[in-house]
Scaffold this active site. Structure first.
Site, PDB file in Angstrom:
ATOM      1  N   ASP A  97     139.288 -31.548  -9.499  1.00 41.68           N
ATOM      2  CA  ASP A  97     138.811 -32.863  -9.073  1.00 41.68           C
ATOM      3  C   ASP A  97     138.357 -32.900  -7.615  1.00 41.68           C
ATOM      4  O   ASP A  97     138.044 -33.988  -7.088  1.00 41.68           O
ATOM      5  CB  ASP A  97     139.864 -33.926  -9.352  1.00 41.68           C
ATOM      6  CG  ASP A  97     139.956 -34.246 -10.838  1.00 41.68           C
ATOM      7  OD1 ASP A  97     138.908 -34.212 -11.511  1.00 41.68           O
ATOM      8  OD2 ASP A  97     141.067 -34.517 -11.342  1.00 41.68           O
ATOM      9  N   ASP A 158     136.184 -33.773 -18.391  1.00 38.22           N
ATOM     10  CA  ASP A 158     135.997 -34.477 -17.117  1.00 38.22           C
ATOM     11  C   ASP A 158     135.360 -33.577 -16.045  1.00 38.22           C
ATOM     12  O   ASP A 158     134.664 -34.047 -15.159  1.00 38.22           O
ATOM     13  CB  ASP A 158     137.328 -34.991 -16.556  1.00 38.22           C
ATOM     14  CG  ASP A 158     138.285 -35.496 -17.617  1.00 38.22           C
ATOM     15  OD1 ASP A 158     138.235 -35.008 -18.757  1.00 38.22           O
ATOM     16  OD2 ASP A 158     139.105 -36.372 -17.308  1.00 38.22           O
TER      17      ASP A 158
HETATM   18  N1  GLY Z   1     139.578 -37.363 -14.890  1.00 42.40           N
HETATM   19  C1  GLY Z   1     140.727 -38.000 -15.415  1.00 42.40           C
HETATM   20  C2  GLY Z   1     140.419 -39.192 -16.198  1.00 42.40           C
HETATM   21  O1  GLY Z   1     139.280 -39.466 -16.529  1.00 42.40           O
HETATM   22  O2  GLY Z   1     141.365 -39.900 -16.494  1.00 42.40           O
END
Ligand code: GLY
Length: 376
Positions: A97, A158
């Site tokens: 992330d 994600d």
């Molecule tokens: N990237 C984590 C979520 O979308 O909850």
């Protein structure tokens, strides 16, 4: 039709600007995630300075700065970016992330003001992200280990939204390594995460030593084999962004496939559930999925023929109008915009404000109004 949409988006942004001027003025020096019962932002920087969403407030502030040129937004955005430096001191707090955290803060800052310290932060984050590449599996590992779980084989949909940090790093340095890693990961996700019907899995797992694909797991949707809507939205947007960075038509086709699936499964009222395959009871919504999908669909529409673009734009406008008319809190004394966001199907709380819902809501409206800055 598109002129009407543009005017509608512009007038909605004007309402948002009026509300956010009040919201930001009374919420200085914090990094919001959600609100308390009274509708006041809580400071996630105090609760968890390493949380994956801590860049979205910076993204909102840069969007507002671009719209208004109000220096308060710039100052607050830079403060968020500087607070994130603590993450750079702790390797166990850096994960895939990095893209969300520094793309919308440091890289945004650099894109808008060419700040060299911001560029340095973005590059450190990109180098760390590229270092998560598994050579045999050709993927970027998602999460770090838990005390009782080695997670070096885990990949999630994600991550497609974290790849723009790598595309930016290659563009900036003219060093193709970052882009090579991003493309390899996107190809792996395309092969193993996207199902033939255009739905996407959330979590997949590889043998981190051999690189062999092992299995998929349920994740934040209803379960194994289900269709977590925010994951679908990450897929639409993420593959579109990989297409923009590479011009690889296969990424465009994958984005279109996921978009068709999303549109076909959108309920008649345009209120997006947490999972397209969850039971009818209980029925919980996720406004974040609607906002991310809307922004992704508008982006996708830029790259297809007019008739197809109209389909994607109409779907995005329907999602946004529904959010504006039914799910947005316009009270200027309440801090959040969207009201019914859900982080996960299996969590205690559902349908509450979440900061990335507001980020993508604003971003999508800026695109529709023709006022967007490219932060990805
Ligand atoms: N990237 C984590 C979520 O979308 O909850």
């Amino acid at each position: 039709m598109q002129i009407q949409n543009q005017e509608w988006a512009q007038s909605t942004l004007t309402r948002i600007e009026a509300k956010m001027a009040r919201v930001v003025a009374r919420n200085r020096h914090i990094i919001p995630y959600t609100t308390d019962q009274a509708g006041h932002f809580q400071d996630m920087d105090v609760q968890n300075p390493y949380w994956w969403t801590n860049g979205f407030w910076g993204g909102i502030l840069w969007q507002l700065y671009h719209l208004t040129n109000d220096q308060l937004y710039r100052e607050e955005a830079i403060e968020v970016e500087e607070k994130l430096d603590r993450n750079l001191q702790r390797s166990e707090c850096l994960d895939h992330d990095n893209g969300f955290k520094w793309g919308l803060t440091a890289v945004a800052h650099y894109r808008i003001l060419r700040d060299q310290a911001a560029k340095n932060r973005g590059m450190l984050a990109a180098e760390n992200l590229a270092g998560r590449f598994n050579l045999n599996g050709r993927y970027l590992r998602a999460w770090n280990d838990l005390p009782d779980q080695n997670r070096s084989g885990i990949v999630i949909i994600d991550c497609m939204m974290n790849l723009p940090l790598l595309y930016w790093a290659s563009e900036e340095t003219q060093d193709p390594r970052f882009k090579q890693v991003a493309v390899a990961h996107a190809k792996t996700a395309q092969a193993h995460i996207v199902r033939p019907d255009g739905s996407v899995k959330h979590i997949i797992e590889f043998d981190p030593v051999s690189g062999e694909y092992l299995r998929s797991d349920g994740g934040q949707g209803y379960g194994h084999g289900s269709s977590w809507t925010r994951g679908q939205a990450w897929g639409i947007y993420g593959f579109t962004l990989s297409y923009e960075a590479t011009k690889d038509e296969s990424f465009l086709n994958t984005a279109r496939q996921i978009a068709q699936y999303f549109i076909a499964n959108t309920p008649a009222d345009h209120l997006i559930p947490i999972d397209f395959r969850m039971p009818k009871e209980p029925w919980w919504e996720d406004d974040t999925a609607a906002a991310i999908a809307a922004s992704g669909l508008i982006e996708l529409a830029k790259h297809v023929a007019e008739a197809d673009a109209a389909i994607y734009l109409n779907a995005a406008v329907a999602l946004l109008k529904t959010l504006v008319e039914q799910r947005c809190n316009w009270d200027q004394e309440t801090d959040n915009l969207l009201t019914k966001c859900s982080a996960s199907y299996f969590e205690d709380q559902h349908e509450y404000p979440i900061i990335y819902g507001d980020y993508f809501f604003i971003e999508a409206l800026t695109k529709l109004a023709g006022q967007d800055i490219n932060l990805w």
